[in-house]
Structures are given as C-alpha cells and as structure tokens.
Write a protein that holds these residues in place. Sequence first.
Motif, mmCIF file in Angstrom:
data_model
loop_
_atom_site.group_PDB
_atom_site.id
_atom_site.type_symbol
_atom_site.label_atom_id
_atom_site.label_comp_id
_atom_site.label_asym_id
_atom_site.label_seq_id
_atom_site.Cartn_x
_atom_site.Cartn_y
_atom_site.Cartn_z
ATOM 1 N N ILE A 195 -3.610 59.045 -48.045
ATOM 2 C CA ILE A 195 -2.246 59.495 -47.770
ATOM 3 C C ILE A 195 -1.771 60.279 -48.983
ATOM 4 O O ILE A 195 -1.148 59.733 -49.901
ATOM 5 N N PRO A 196 -2.065 61.575 -49.055
ATOM 6 C CA PRO A 196 -1.697 62.370 -50.227
ATOM 7 C C PRO A 196 -0.184 62.512 -50.383
ATOM 8 O O PRO A 196 0.564 62.390 -49.404
ATOM 9 N N PRO A 197 0.285 62.765 -51.601
ATOM 10 C CA PRO A 197 1.720 62.901 -51.851
ATOM 11 C C PRO A 197 2.406 63.932 -50.962
ATOM 12 O O PRO A 197 3.568 63.742 -50.577
ATOM 13 N N ALA A 198 1.705 64.987 -50.616
ATOM 14 C CA ALA A 198 2.309 66.015 -49.760
ATOM 15 C C ALA A 198 2.677 65.453 -48.393
ATOM 16 O O ALA A 198 3.697 65.838 -47.803
ATOM 17 N N HIS A 199 1.865 64.524 -47.882
ATOM 18 C CA HIS A 199 2.161 63.916 -46.585
ATOM 19 C C HIS A 199 3.368 62.990 -46.684
ATOM 20 O O HIS A 199 4.190 62.921 -45.763
ATOM 21 N N VAL A 200 3.456 62.278 -47.797
ATOM 22 C CA VAL A 200 4.597 61.384 -48.001
ATOM 23 C C VAL A 200 5.883 62.204 -48.127
ATOM 24 O O VAL A 200 6.917 61.866 -47.543
ATOM 25 N N LYS A 201 5.833 63.280 -48.886
ATOM 26 C CA LYS A 201 6.994 64.156 -49.068
ATOM 27 C C LYS A 201 7.439 64.747 -47.737
ATOM 28 O O LYS A 201 8.639 64.784 -47.420
ATOM 29 N N ALA A 206 11.231 64.988 -43.285
ATOM 30 C CA ALA A 206 11.433 64.989 -41.835
ATOM 31 C C ALA A 206 12.451 63.930 -41.426
ATOM 32 O O ALA A 206 13.297 64.168 -40.551
ATOM 33 N N LEU A 207 12.390 62.758 -42.056
ATOM 34 C CA LEU A 207 13.364 61.697 -41.768
ATOM 35 C C LEU A 207 14.771 62.136 -42.165
ATOM 36 O O LEU A 207 15.744 61.903 -41.438
ATOM 37 N N ALA A 208 14.873 62.774 -43.332
ATOM 38 C CA ALA A 208 16.185 63.244 -43.791
ATOM 39 C C ALA A 208 16.739 64.305 -42.855
ATOM 40 O O ALA A 208 17.925 64.275 -42.483
ATOM 41 N N GLU A 209 15.900 65.227 -42.451
ATOM 42 C CA GLU A 209 16.348 66.298 -41.552
ATOM 43 C C GLU A 209 16.788 65.743 -40.206
ATOM 44 O O GLU A 209 17.734 66.240 -39.586
ATOM 45 N N ALA A 210 16.118 64.680 -39.758
ATOM 46 C CA ALA A 210 16.452 64.078 -38.463
ATOM 47 C C ALA A 210 17.655 63.142 -38.552
ATOM 48 O O ALA A 210 18.134 62.652 -37.527
ATOM 49 N N GLY A 211 18.136 62.894 -39.774
ATOM 50 C CA GLY A 211 19.283 62.010 -39.936
ATOM 51 C C GLY A 211 18.961 60.544 -39.759
ATOM 52 O O GLY A 211 19.843 59.741 -39.442
ATOM 53 N N VAL A 212 17.697 60.162 -39.971
ATOM 54 C CA VAL A 212 17.279 58.767 -39.828
ATOM 55 C C VAL A 212 17.644 57.990 -41.097
ATOM 56 O O VAL A 212 17.389 58.446 -42.216
ATOM 57 N N ASP A 213 18.249 56.832 -40.928
ATOM 58 C CA ASP A 213 18.497 55.913 -42.044
ATOM 59 C C ASP A 213 17.129 55.510 -42.591
ATOM 60 O O ASP A 213 16.337 54.869 -41.894
ATOM 61 N N HIS A 214 16.851 55.902 -43.826
ATOM 62 C CA HIS A 214 15.497 55.651 -44.313
ATOM 63 C C HIS A 214 15.445 55.538 -45.825
ATOM 64 O O HIS A 214 16.338 55.984 -46.545
ATOM 65 N N GLU A 215 14.358 54.935 -46.290
ATOM 66 C CA GLU A 215 14.004 54.894 -47.701
ATOM 67 C C GLU A 215 12.493 54.985 -47.790
ATOM 68 O O GLU A 215 11.777 54.168 -47.208
ATOM 69 N N VAL A 216 12.012 56.000 -48.491
ATOM 70 C CA VAL A 216 10.580 56.164 -48.712
ATOM 71 C C VAL A 216 10.336 55.980 -50.202
ATOM 72 O O VAL A 216 10.841 56.744 -51.021
ATOM 73 N N VAL A 217 9.586 54.939 -50.535
ATOM 74 C CA VAL A 217 9.356 54.569 -51.935
ATOM 75 C C VAL A 217 7.875 54.712 -52.247
ATOM 76 O O VAL A 217 7.024 54.154 -51.547
ATOM 77 N N THR A 218 7.569 55.458 -53.305
ATOM 78 C CA THR A 218 6.187 55.586 -53.768
ATOM 79 C C THR A 218 6.048 54.900 -55.120
ATOM 80 O O THR A 218 6.859 55.125 -56.022
ATOM 81 N N TYR A 219 5.010 54.077 -55.257
ATOM 82 C CA TYR A 219 4.751 53.364 -56.509
ATOM 83 C C TYR A 219 3.646 54.091 -57.278
ATOM 84 O O TYR A 219 2.470 54.023 -56.896
#
Length: 255
Positions: A195-201, A206-219
């Motif tokens: 799962i490369p960083p580009a896919h996570v980004k 996409a979640l932000a653009e769709a207005g989805v309540d979300h949190e994407v955290v990378t360690y």
Amino acid sequence: MCFDEDAIPPVPQVPDAAVESRYLELTAADGNTFAAFTAAPAGGTRTAIVILPDVRGLYGFYTELAKRFAENGVRALVIDYYGRTAGAARRESDFPYTEHMAGLTPRQLYADLSAGIAHLRSEEGGAASAVLTVGFCIGGRLAVMAAAGRSDLAGVIGFYCWPADGPDGSPGPTSRAADLKAPVLALMAGEDPGIPPAHVKAFDEALAEAGVDHEVVTYPGTPHSFFDAKRDAYADASADAWDRVLRFVDRVGAG
C-alpha cells in the motif's frame, strides 16, 4: 497473511472487567453456516463491532482482540470466512487458508458480514443500537467497503486497508469514497510495500472530496501488520492506534 499464528494483540487487558465469551455458528442469507466468536461485557452494552480477520480467518489473535473490546465496554463478534469450503469446525495452524480464500467472492464475504451484523442487532446478539466494523489487511478493505451504499453502520475501521482498485478493475475504497455512508478511520503503515503512500494520499483526498467524516493516519516507519505485541519496536504506534480506535468507537457509537 498479516499475523503469525502466535501473534497477540498489543492491547492491555483490563483485569477487573467481567467478560462473557463463546464460539457460535451463524447462517448467512445464502445458507452458508460459518464459525464466529463473540465477547461481551457481563453488564451488557448497546455498542457492538464486527471484527474481520486477515486471510487466516478466525484464530487466536482475533478472539483475544474481541475480549479486549469487551473489556472496554464493546460487544465484539469475529467472523470466519471459510464455512463454505471448510465447515465451521475449529482448525489446525496448518490450515491452507490461501486455497480457500481464492474460491471466495465479494458477494459471499458480504453475505457473511451481513449475517454478523444482523446477529449483533438481534436480541440473542445483544440488540446493539450501534454497530461498527473493524478489519485487518483484506479484512480492513472489507470493513471499509461495508459502508458503501449501506447506512446501518455507525462507523468503519480499517487497519492497513488496501484502498486502490483491484487487479481485475473492481473498485476499491478510493473509487467508492462517495458511496461510503459511515465515518471512516484508516490506520496505515508507513512502510507497507503493498500500500504505497500515493494510494493512501489518494484515499484521504477522495474521502475529503466526498465529504466523508474520516481520519486517515499513517505511522511512519511501521510495516504491514505492525499491530502485534511481539513487535516491540512499534509499541508506540500500536498504543496510539488502539487509543484512536476506542475514541472513534466511543464517538460514533454514541451518535
């Protein structure tokens, strides 16, 4: 495979918490009977979560994780993936899970997940008023995709959930972001070759653009399957991830 057979969730036990747990069998709408494991606070709760394992299916890591959820006031149900081809009996550590996973279809997986959700909403399953999903690896993808087009989930959590489209062109969470009808928590590994960083980004955007309540955290610096007590080097990331999971469940479960 995400975790080794002897892996342990990196989650502290709550010694004075009373928990009731057991194995059971559930039946999906297509007639499939499959194994499951449930753990619940002895005093009951109306918040519940379906745990979706990695490709190994139902085994010790996830039954222990279910108990940790229960100790923290959340009823948990782990479902197995292989009832159709391997039955509902418990299996040995050499179970050839890759062969069985290859024969499954998304429709079958979602049928089993729906049966798990229905059980948690039933009187026998605790009559949950808020049901979430949490999954790991392929289970993480399934957990997030469960919110696509259905509005009966309070939230979805994916550990190292593969967000891109499948090799066959089947749409993944990024492509289906606008269809996700529940808040999303994605916990990603910074050094995950699958799962490369580009896919996570792209997923986060996409979640932000769709207005989805979300949190994407990378360690940063963590590998796939870092959430494992045996991996001492990633204890801080695991502790933060568990804290975020509990806070997320508390927030969306109360809503």
